[in-house]
Each structure stands twice: as C-alpha cells, then as structure tokens.
Design a protein around this motif. Structure first.
Motif, PDB file in Angstrom:
ATOM      1  N   SER A   1      40.779  32.148  36.815  1.00 44.34           N
ATOM      2  CA  SER A   1      41.712  32.458  37.889  1.00 44.34           C
ATOM      3  C   SER A   1      43.148  32.620  37.387  1.00 44.34           C
ATOM      4  CB  SER A   1      41.684  31.356  38.952  1.00 44.34           C
ATOM      5  OG  SER A   1      40.429  31.300  39.561  1.00 44.34           O
ATOM      6  N   ASN A   2      43.467  31.979  36.275  1.00 46.83           N
ATOM      7  CA  ASN A   2      44.830  32.013  35.749  1.00 46.83           C
ATOM      8  C   ASN A   2      45.040  33.087  34.683  1.00 46.83           C
ATOM      9  OD1 ASN A   2      45.771  29.933  37.376  1.00 46.83           O
ATOM     10  ND2 ASN A   2      44.986  28.382  35.975  1.00 46.83           N
TER      11      ASN A   2
ATOM     12  N   ASP B   1      34.267  24.114  37.406  1.00 50.34           N
ATOM     13  CA  ASP B   1      35.628  24.123  37.953  1.00 50.34           C
ATOM     14  C   ASP B   1      36.650  24.515  36.893  1.00 50.34           C
ATOM     15  OD1 ASP B   1      34.730  23.408  40.475  1.00 50.34           O
ATOM     16  OD2 ASP B   1      35.219  21.273  40.243  1.00 50.34           O
ATOM     17  N   GLU B   2      36.475  23.994  35.689  1.00 53.06           N
ATOM     18  CA  GLU B   2      37.384  24.349  34.594  1.00 53.06           C
ATOM     19  C   GLU B   2      37.311  25.838  34.290  1.00 53.06           C
ATOM     20  OE1 GLU B   2      36.159  21.812  31.402  1.00 53.06           O
ATOM     21  OE2 GLU B   2      36.948  19.998  32.397  1.00 53.06           O
TER      22      GLU B   2
ATOM     23  N   GLU C   1      39.029  27.786  37.015  1.00 51.18           N
ATOM     24  CA  GLU C   1      40.487  27.631  36.870  1.00 51.18           C
ATOM     25  C   GLU C   1      41.018  28.525  35.752  1.00 51.18           C
ATOM     26  OE1 GLU C   1      44.257  26.378  37.693  1.00 51.18           O
ATOM     27  OE2 GLU C   1      42.451  25.916  38.836  1.00 51.18           O
ATOM     28  N   ARG C   2      40.344  28.523  34.602  1.00 45.29           N
ATOM     29  CA  ARG C   2      40.781  29.363  33.478  1.00 45.29           C
ATOM     30  C   ARG C   2      40.733  30.850  33.847  1.00 45.29           C
ATOM     31  NH1 ARG C   2      37.828  25.928  30.174  1.00 45.29           N
ATOM     32  NH2 ARG C   2      36.166  27.432  30.006  1.00 45.29           N
TER      33      ARG C   2
END
Length: 115
Positions: A113-114, A106-107, A110-111
């Motif tokens: 995706s940003n 998940d981390e 998230e990284r």
C-alpha cells in the motif's frame, strides 16, 4: 422437526445430517408414522454441538470418539475431558499459526500500500 427444517435451521444439507446420523456423531433420530425423520430439541442440541465442533476443525474421528465416550456415561467423563483438553491445545496451536500468517499478510498489505 423435519429434516428440511433442521437442514435450513443449521445450514447443513440433508445428506450431511443423514451422514452424521449414520456414522454416529448425532444420535439415531426417531421416525414419524410415515417413516420420516422427526428431530427433537435434544437432536437439535446435538446437531448444534457437532456443527460447532466441526466449525473449529475437529475431525469426524474425534467426534465419533467423543460420542462413544458420552454414551458410556459418567464413568467416561474424565476421558471426555482429556479428549477436549487435547483438542483445545491443538486449536490454540492452529490459532497461533493463523495469527502469525495474518501478521505477515498485514505487513505485506502495508508494504504494498505504501509503494
């Protein structure tokens, strides 16, 4: 029920059902007059239980031991409980590890995706 019907009901191949019977993790299935397996409700309960246990990753060897203890009757109840408790501990450990991996994944998502 025929082996085909049971196979479809539990999403297992007929070969898997035969294998489970051969190694003793499901009881020997009665045969009809033609010599074909004739599964009872009790047989199906065993299959459902074994499928569930395999689904959480219990090794075949542990299931064989469990069935052996079951066949010993009430005198082996404590040993069966101990076996299940140990397998539960191992399952919890695997679940904790999977949760750690999931968090890392998940981390990473998230990284990425940003960016």
């Amino acid at each position: 029920m025929t082996i085909t019907e049971v196979s479809e009901q539990f999403n297992l191949t007929p070969d898997t059902l035969r294998y489970y019977e051969r190694i003793g993790i499901i009881p020997r299935v009665n045969r009809n007059k033609s010599g074909n397996r004739d599964y009872t409700e009790e047989d199906c309960r065993w299959i459902e239980h074994i499928k569930c246990m395999r689904g959480i990753g219990l090794p075949v060897e542990i299931l064989i031991k469990y069935v052996e203890l079951y066949r010993q009757g009430d005198t082996a109840d404590h040993a069966r409980v101990e076996l299940l408790i140990e397998q539960r501990k191992q399952l919890l450990s695997r679940m904790e590890e999977m949760n750690r991996v999931l968090e890392r994944m998940d981390e990473k998502i998230e990284r990425l995706s940003n960016q």
